[in-house]
Design a protein around this motif. Structure first.
Motif, mmCIF file in Angstrom:
data_model
loop_
_atom_site.group_PDB
_atom_site.id
_atom_site.type_symbol
_atom_site.label_atom_id
_atom_site.label_comp_id
_atom_site.label_asym_id
_atom_site.label_seq_id
_atom_site.Cartn_x
_atom_site.Cartn_y
_atom_site.Cartn_z
ATOM 1 N N LYS A 1 -9.535 3.578 -4.831
ATOM 2 C CA LYS A 1 -8.588 3.627 -5.957
ATOM 3 C C LYS A 1 -7.603 2.474 -5.848
ATOM 4 O O LYS A 1 -7.338 1.769 -6.826
ATOM 5 N N PHE A 2 -7.063 2.252 -4.643
ATOM 6 C CA PHE A 2 -6.134 1.141 -4.429
ATOM 7 C C PHE A 2 -6.837 -0.190 -4.704
ATOM 8 O O PHE A 2 -6.311 -1.039 -5.425
ATOM 9 N N CYS A 3 -8.012 -0.369 -4.134
ATOM 10 C CA CYS A 3 -8.728 -1.645 -4.258
ATOM 11 C C CYS A 3 -9.107 -1.947 -5.704
ATOM 12 O O CYS A 3 -8.964 -3.087 -6.159
ATOM 13 N N THR B 1 -7.653 -0.732 -8.433
ATOM 14 C CA THR B 1 -6.433 -0.923 -9.226
ATOM 15 C C THR B 1 -5.796 -2.282 -8.977
ATOM 16 O O THR B 1 -5.287 -2.908 -9.895
ATOM 17 N N THR B 2 -5.831 -2.734 -7.738
ATOM 18 C CA THR B 2 -5.129 -3.971 -7.371
ATOM 19 C C THR B 2 -6.043 -5.180 -7.217
ATOM 20 O O THR B 2 -5.550 -6.284 -6.984
ATOM 21 N N THR C 1 -9.351 7.216 -1.825
ATOM 22 C CA THR C 1 -8.007 6.637 -1.912
ATOM 23 C C THR C 1 -8.076 5.130 -1.715
ATOM 24 O O THR C 1 -7.440 4.363 -2.453
ATOM 25 N N PHE D 1 2.276 1.726 -3.462
ATOM 26 C CA PHE D 1 1.227 2.231 -4.334
ATOM 27 C C PHE D 1 1.089 3.744 -4.195
ATOM 28 O O PHE D 1 1.046 4.470 -5.186
ATOM 29 N N LEU D 2 1.037 4.231 -2.972
ATOM 30 C CA LEU D 2 0.864 5.672 -2.802
ATOM 31 C C LEU D 2 2.128 6.432 -3.175
ATOM 32 O O LEU D 2 2.051 7.553 -3.660
ATOM 33 N N TYR E 1 -5.313 5.150 4.263
ATOM 34 C CA TYR E 1 -6.272 4.672 3.268
ATOM 35 C C TYR E 1 -7.683 4.616 3.852
ATOM 36 O O TYR E 1 -8.645 5.034 3.214
ATOM 37 N N ASP F 1 2.193 7.614 -6.761
ATOM 38 C CA ASP F 1 1.215 8.632 -7.141
ATOM 39 C C ASP F 1 1.600 9.927 -6.430
ATOM 40 O O ASP F 1 1.456 10.035 -5.215
ATOM 41 N N ALA G 1 0.836 -1.205 0.000
ATOM 42 C CA ALA G 1 0.000 0.000 0.000
ATOM 43 C C ALA G 1 0.871 1.256 0.000
ATOM 44 O O ALA G 1 0.549 2.244 -0.668
#
Length: 95
Positions: A68-70, A72-73, A65, A20-21, A59, A24, A17
């Motif tokens: 977006k992570f969930c 994308t992944t 946010t 990931f951030l 998160y 960006d 995580a």
């Protein structure tokens, strides 16, 4: 994420995580502003107890946010809570 997480799984999840951030610039800037650390302090801070829990809390504190992570992944948002409960500094943060 598997049903039964180990501490190692939770730590790796939080590291993923964080990566990931970090990729960006807008998310990273927001994270740095909220935590009060600078980009060059992240590596040192990551070794501190509670830092990885703080990444997951970042998160969880901002649904766009998190989603977006969930998205994308392909991660289940519930994985954040499961991992957070295992990490130092996260066990007392029941949400």
């Amino acid at each position: 994420m598997k049903n039964q997480l180990s501490l190692d799984d939770a730590q790796q999840f939080a590291i993923d995580a964080l990566v990931f951030l970090a990729q960006d610039s807008e998310l990273l800037s927001r994270f740095l502003a909220l935590t009060g650390i600078s980009a060059d302090q992240i590596r040192t801070a990551a070794g501190e107890p509670g830092f990885l829990a703080g990444v997951l809390q970042f998160y969880l504190g901002h649904e766009p946010t998190l989603m977006k992570f969930c998205e994308t992944t392909g991660t289940d948002p519930a994985s954040f809570q499961a991992a957070l409960r295992l990490l130092p500094g996260g066990r007392t943060q029941e949400m």
